[in-house]
Motif scaffolding. Structure first.
Motif, PDB file in Angstrom:
ATOM      1  N   ASN A 225       0.846  -1.199   0.000  1.00 17.73           N
ATOM      2  CA  ASN A 225       0.000   0.000   0.000  1.00 17.73           C
ATOM      3  C   ASN A 225       0.876   1.242   0.000  1.00 17.73           C
ATOM      4  OD1 ASN A 225      -1.956   1.904   0.215  1.00 17.73           O
ATOM      5  ND2 ASN A 225      -2.834   1.148   2.138  1.00 17.73           N
ATOM      6  N   GLN A 226       1.296   1.640  -1.193  1.00 22.91           N
ATOM      7  CA  GLN A 226       2.219   2.771  -1.278  1.00 22.91           C
ATOM      8  C   GLN A 226       1.554   4.117  -0.972  1.00 22.91           C
ATOM      9  OE1 GLN A 226       2.209   0.989  -4.713  1.00 22.91           O
ATOM     10  NE2 GLN A 226       3.345  -0.633  -3.692  1.00 22.91           N
ATOM     11  N   THR A 227       0.234   4.167  -1.034  1.00 24.62           N
ATOM     12  CA  THR A 227      -0.441   5.453  -0.801  1.00 24.62           C
ATOM     13  C   THR A 227      -0.348   5.902   0.653  1.00 24.62           C
ATOM     14  OG1 THR A 227      -2.553   4.311  -0.461  1.00 24.62           O
ATOM     15  CG2 THR A 227      -2.052   5.089  -2.700  1.00 24.62           C
ATOM     16  N   SER A 228      -0.188   4.944   1.575  1.00 23.33           N
ATOM     17  CA  SER A 228      -0.175   5.319   2.987  1.00 23.33           C
ATOM     18  C   SER A 228       1.074   4.858   3.735  1.00 23.33           C
ATOM     19  CB  SER A 228      -1.406   4.740   3.704  1.00 23.33           C
ATOM     20  OG  SER A 228      -1.421   3.324   3.611  1.00 23.33           O
ATOM     21  N   ASP A 229       1.896   4.035   3.126  1.00 26.18           N
ATOM     22  CA  ASP A 229       3.073   3.521   3.825  1.00 26.18           C
ATOM     23  C   ASP A 229       4.091   4.638   4.056  1.00 26.18           C
ATOM     24  OD1 ASP A 229       4.610   0.729   4.433  1.00 26.18           O
ATOM     25  OD2 ASP A 229       5.996   2.234   3.644  1.00 26.18           O
ATOM     26  N   THR A 230       4.507   4.815   5.302  1.00 27.87           N
ATOM     27  CA  THR A 230       5.406   5.922   5.634  1.00 27.87           C
ATOM     28  C   THR A 230       6.782   5.768   4.997  1.00 27.87           C
ATOM     29  OG1 THR A 230       6.018   4.790   7.683  1.00 27.87           O
ATOM     30  CG2 THR A 230       4.226   6.412   7.795  1.00 27.87           C
ATOM     31  N   SER A 231       7.225   4.520   4.819  1.00 28.28           N
ATOM     32  CA  SER A 231       8.521   4.289   4.194  1.00 28.28           C
ATOM     33  C   SER A 231       8.502   4.717   2.734  1.00 28.28           C
ATOM     34  CB  SER A 231       8.903   2.806   4.306  1.00 28.28           C
ATOM     35  OG  SER A 231      10.118   2.545   3.621  1.00 28.28           O
ATOM     36  N   PHE A 232       7.446   4.355   2.015  1.00 28.84           N
ATOM     37  CA  PHE A 232       7.336   4.759   0.605  1.00 28.84           C
ATOM     38  C   PHE A 232       7.228   6.274   0.493  1.00 28.84           C
ATOM     39  CE2 PHE A 232       4.917   5.964  -3.142  1.00 28.84           C
ATOM     40  CZ  PHE A 232       5.618   5.317  -4.141  1.00 28.84           C
ATOM     41  N   TRP A 278       7.212   2.951  -8.027  1.00 33.67           N
ATOM     42  CA  TRP A 278       8.571   3.431  -7.757  1.00 33.67           C
ATOM     43  C   TRP A 278       9.214   3.979  -9.035  1.00 33.67           C
ATOM     44  CZ3 TRP A 278       6.549  -0.778  -5.160  1.00 33.67           C
ATOM     45  CH2 TRP A 278       6.617  -0.739  -3.757  1.00 33.67           C
ATOM     46  N   LEU A 279       9.042   3.249 -10.126  1.00 28.80           N
ATOM     47  CA  LEU A 279       9.611   3.703 -11.392  1.00 28.80           C
ATOM     48  C   LEU A 279       8.973   5.019 -11.837  1.00 28.80           C
ATOM     49  CD1 LEU A 279       9.777   0.294 -13.319  1.00 28.80           C
ATOM     50  CD2 LEU A 279      11.576   1.412 -11.992  1.00 28.80           C
ATOM     51  N   ALA A 280       7.671   5.147 -11.626  1.00 28.60           N
ATOM     52  CA  ALA A 280       6.976   6.379 -12.019  1.00 28.60           C
ATOM     53  C   ALA A 280       7.503   7.577 -11.237  1.00 28.60           C
ATOM     54  CB  ALA A 280       5.472   6.221 -11.799  1.00 28.60           C
ATOM     55  N   VAL A 281       7.804   7.381  -9.957  1.00 28.16           N
ATOM     56  CA  VAL A 281       8.339   8.475  -9.148  1.00 28.16           C
ATOM     57  C   VAL A 281       9.696   8.915  -9.675  1.00 28.16           C
ATOM     58  CG1 VAL A 281       9.299   9.047  -6.876  1.00 28.16           C
ATOM     59  CG2 VAL A 281       7.075   7.930  -7.036  1.00 28.16           C
TER      60      VAL A 281
END
Length: 346
Positions: A225-232, A278-281
């Motif tokens: 869940n990249q929308t809410s994960d603090t690490s991401f 990740w690639l999009a970022v």
């Protein structure tokens, strides 16, 4: 997935590979008899076999492989590695080392280790010793790396380290940043940001050291869940912050090492879908003109297999399709950015 464009028309430079002869594996800091990578030779012959020797592969950037250095004070093994790099770059192998005179054309740039924490005075002495060891291959030395991923917090923020970076900038060398958010947390990213700011503070533009970030700074690619994960979120914020410095580049490499094991064996398309955020970022933050293709071979083969180079090539090619990159942007990503960042001619 059909595509009207591909890498067919793009020259490829692999911006990140490691090579070492079997005779010197015990000089690697991470060597153990059980380690599959250290248990056999990893030379140009093996690299060419892994790639399938595509006709548009122009060559590679050879990056230091973490030789023993006793906290930067013992330069025996790193200088031995430079001698090995010289033999590859000049096409003068010892018998059984797995490369030939013709392979010298593939070696486009060398990135040896350097004792950055010791400060500019000791670094200058090391550069003199490295130049003597490299001999005719010195013109292919484009920069240096000192891995930060396993070092104590604050290592890169000491005055000695910062002054060493400024020395590299004055001499026209790049510095490769190897940090690991996955295992060391956001602190390493925050220190990288501060390090770059301090290394450029008060320095004339032409003397500001160029930074090349390795492996997307090693984010945890198992996050669902990249929308809410603090690490991401911390990683994404750092990517946009790091990209604000136009003398900073990113290597599209090293991702297999950060994936969960069950993803490594999936198809190239499945992997692309799983890591697309990740690639999009990275594409949004740096743009194709500051991103370069790299395989991290042979490290990329761990848990993936002998087809790892080809699989990563396919993933990046499909990413270019997904991002609708035009041919000019693709040419930059596959080789143009590496030429610009390292000053590779041709």
């Amino acid at each position: 997935m059909a595509s009207s464009q591909s890498t067919t028309g793009s020259t490829i430079i692999d911006s990140h590979i490691h090579l070492y002869p079997k005779s010197e594996v015990t000089s690697l800091a991470w060597y153990t008899p059980e380690n599959d990578l250290a248990g056999k030779q990893q030379s140009v012959d093996e690299f060419r076999a892994a790639t399938g020797s595509p006709p548009n592969l122009a060559g590679f950037v050879l990056v230091e492989a973490d030789r023993k250095n006793d906290d930067s004070k013992d330069w025996t093994a790193p200088l031995q590695e430079i001698a090995w790099m010289r033999r590859i770059a000049t096409g003068q192998p010892k018998e059984g080392e797995g490369h030939s005179a013709e392979d010298a054309r593939l070696c486009l740039a060398l990135i040896p280790w350097a004792p950055m924490p010791l400060g500019p005075e000791q670094l200058s002495k090391y550069l003199d010793a490295a130049k003597q060891e490299a001999g005719p291959a010195w013109d292919k030395v484009k920069g240096f790396r000192y891995l930060l991923q396993d070092k104590p917090n604050g290592t890169c923020l000491s005055d000695a380290f910062i002054d060493s970076l400024k020395l590299l900038g004055r001499k026209g060398y790049v510095f490769e940043i190897g940090v690991d958010q996955h295992r060391r947390g956001r602190h390493q990213l925050e220190e990288a940001v501060e390090m770059i700011d301090r290394a450029h503070e008060g320095v004339e533009e032409d003397h500001k050291v160029v930074f090349i970030l390795n492996h997307l700074c090693k984010p945890d690619l198992a996050i669902l869940n990249q929308t809410s994960d603090t690490s991401f979120i911390a990683w994404r914020t750092a990517m946009f912050t790091l990209s604000k410095c136009h003398r900073t580049y990113m290597k599209l490499s090293g991702c297999f090492s950060e994936m969960p094991d069950n993803l490594k064996g999936r198809s190239a398309w499945d992997i692309l879908v799983a890591i697309s955020n990740w690639l999009a970022v990275v594409i949004a933050a740096f743009g194709p003109s500051r991103i370069m293709f790299g395989s991290d071979w042979p490290v990329c083969t761990e848990g993936v297999g002998d087809d790892a180079w080809k699989k990563w090539h396919t993933i990046v090619d499909k990413m270019c399709d997904m991002a609708s990159l035009d041919q000019e942007a693709r040419d930059m990503l596959w080789s143009g950015t590496a030429k610009k960042a390292y000053g590779i001619e041709g």
